[in-house]
Design an enzyme around this catalytic site. Structure first.
Site, mmCIF file in Angstrom:
data_model
loop_
_atom_site.group_PDB
_atom_site.id
_atom_site.type_symbol
_atom_site.label_atom_id
_atom_site.label_comp_id
_atom_site.label_asym_id
_atom_site.label_seq_id
_atom_site.Cartn_x
_atom_site.Cartn_y
_atom_site.Cartn_z
ATOM 1 N N GLU A 102 -0.853 -32.071 21.069
ATOM 2 C CA GLU A 102 -1.998 -32.224 20.174
ATOM 3 C C GLU A 102 -3.081 -32.994 20.920
ATOM 4 O OE1 GLU A 102 -3.340 -34.141 15.881
ATOM 5 O OE2 GLU A 102 -1.218 -34.124 16.439
ATOM 6 N N GLU A 127 -4.563 -38.876 23.312
ATOM 7 C CA GLU A 127 -5.698 -39.596 22.722
ATOM 8 C C GLU A 127 -6.218 -40.618 23.727
ATOM 9 O OE1 GLU A 127 -8.592 -40.772 20.934
ATOM 10 O OE2 GLU A 127 -7.470 -39.404 19.637
ATOM 11 N N ASP A 154 -7.839 -38.522 28.834
ATOM 12 C CA ASP A 154 -8.697 -37.405 28.455
ATOM 13 C C ASP A 154 -7.882 -36.127 28.338
ATOM 14 O OD1 ASP A 154 -11.227 -35.806 28.339
ATOM 15 O OD2 ASP A 154 -10.408 -35.090 30.239
ATOM 16 N N ASP A 177 -14.592 -33.180 17.774
ATOM 17 C CA ASP A 177 -15.975 -33.615 17.606
ATOM 18 C C ASP A 177 -16.902 -32.422 17.785
ATOM 19 O OD1 ASP A 177 -18.556 -34.750 17.876
ATOM 20 O OD2 ASP A 177 -17.692 -36.605 18.647
ATOM 21 N N LYS A 181 -25.750 -32.073 18.312
ATOM 22 C CA LYS A 181 -27.032 -31.932 19.000
ATOM 23 C C LYS A 181 -26.906 -30.929 20.141
ATOM 24 C CE LYS A 181 -28.613 -36.609 17.905
ATOM 25 N NZ LYS A 181 -29.047 -37.916 18.454
ATOM 26 N N ASP A 213 -14.118 -27.950 10.459
ATOM 27 C CA ASP A 213 -14.828 -27.819 9.186
ATOM 28 C C ASP A 213 -16.343 -27.863 9.416
ATOM 29 O OD1 ASP A 213 -15.239 -30.461 9.791
ATOM 30 O OD2 ASP A 213 -14.854 -31.212 7.770
ATOM 31 N N LYS A 262 -6.984 -36.741 8.063
ATOM 32 C CA LYS A 262 -8.028 -37.550 7.428
ATOM 33 C C LYS A 262 -9.361 -36.811 7.437
ATOM 34 C CE LYS A 262 -9.500 -41.139 9.716
ATOM 35 N NZ LYS A 262 -9.588 -42.504 10.277
ATOM 36 N N GLU A 264 -9.831 -33.493 7.722
ATOM 37 C CA GLU A 264 -9.778 -32.298 6.895
ATOM 38 C C GLU A 264 -10.015 -32.688 5.445
ATOM 39 O OE1 GLU A 264 -6.791 -28.490 6.217
ATOM 40 O OE2 GLU A 264 -6.148 -30.208 7.390
#
Length: 282
Positions: A102, A127, A154, A177, A181, A213, A262, A264
């Protein structure tokens, strides 16, 4: 670093790169040191950062103690001085089992909640944000979860340097993320190069599962669904949404998401449409 708006996932895993096997070089920016990025030379687009300040979160005394007691067993950190340090997954987990990575696990809430539903799978949460990993370390320790391990680093670099080709049963990227922009789109984790790298780490029949989303990011992903020839895009079959088997048999491992992350949950409360993407490795 792979992240989600104004949240711990802003500090995730999308530190990212250009592409391929040219010697890795360390890149620094501003007064702080940022993760090394492999320079790839295959003409594909890879997520990358120019300058980016990582949020420095602190741990509570209890979190620090739990980290010190459990991280040596549960976690690894990307060694930026080593080009390749492939993990012996069987040794790390103490068993031979399918492994799912993940990328950008954030605080690990959904990771810890889902792991007991798939005890026959090895889960590796990647993470960059230490406080997020600390929360997951706490949950794993407190709840006695045996099938989760963690890597601080990373996401792209971890895949490139720490996992052998064709060693993974699945890769998950949930609510990355969106970098909304236009000038930041190059930082998005979903790029032609990332898809190529993920495909190289998946074994034949392995699954890539992405969820977002963010409507504009979904449009971005829509344009890339067939970009990687090693991946067969299968969308999100209705029978999978209802929990049925579509005949492929091996899909259930990544699509039985009975718990909301969280982000979602945030998206649903904002009435955002969540879009799921599935690919299989040919």
């Amino acid at each position: 670093m792979t992240s989600s708006n104004n949240s711990p996932q802003d500090d995730h895993q999308q530190a990212l790169s250009e592409e391929n096997s040219a010697p890795a070089t360390e890149v620094t920016g501003g007064t702080g040191r940022r993760p090394l990025q492999t320079v790839f030379n295959d003409g594909r687009d890879y997520p990358r950062l120019s300058s980016f300040a990582f949020r420095r979160g602190t741990l509570t005394d209890n979190q620090e103690a739990t980290w010190e007691a459990n991280w040596p067993r549960l976690g690894k950190e990307l060694d930026e001085q080593v080009n390749e340090q492939y993990i012996d997954l069987d040794e790390w987990f103490g068993r031979h089992a399918d492994t799912i990575v993940e990328i950008g696990s954030g605080t690990g809430t959904s990771t810890a909640a889902m792991a007991p539903l798939e005890t026959d799978k090895n889960i590796v949460a990647v993470e960059l944000y230490r406080p997020g990993l600390a929360k997951l370390v706490g949950a794993v320790s407190r709840e006695g979860i045996e099938n989760i391990r963690m890597i601080k680093g990373d996401g792209v670099e971890v895949l490139q340097r720490m996992f052998r080709p064709e060693s993974l049963a699945g890769v998950r990227i949930f609510f990355p993320d969106p970098w909304p922009k236009a000038r930041h789109h190059k930082r998005r984790i979903v790029q032609t190069g990332t898809l190529h790298l993920i495909a190289s780490r998946l074994r034949p029949g392995g699954i890539l599962h992405i969820a977002t989303d963010h409507a504009e990011y979904a449009e971005w992903i829509d344009e890339l669904v067939n970009a990687e020839p090693q991946l067969e895009y299968i969308g999100w079959p209705e029978e999978l949404a209802s929990g049925a088997d579509d005949g492929r048999g091996h899909l259930g491992q990544l699509v039985d998401r009975q718990l909301l992350t969280k982000f979602e949950d945030k998206g649903l409360r904002k009435e955002h449409t969540i879009k799921e993407y599935l690919w299989t490795k040919k």
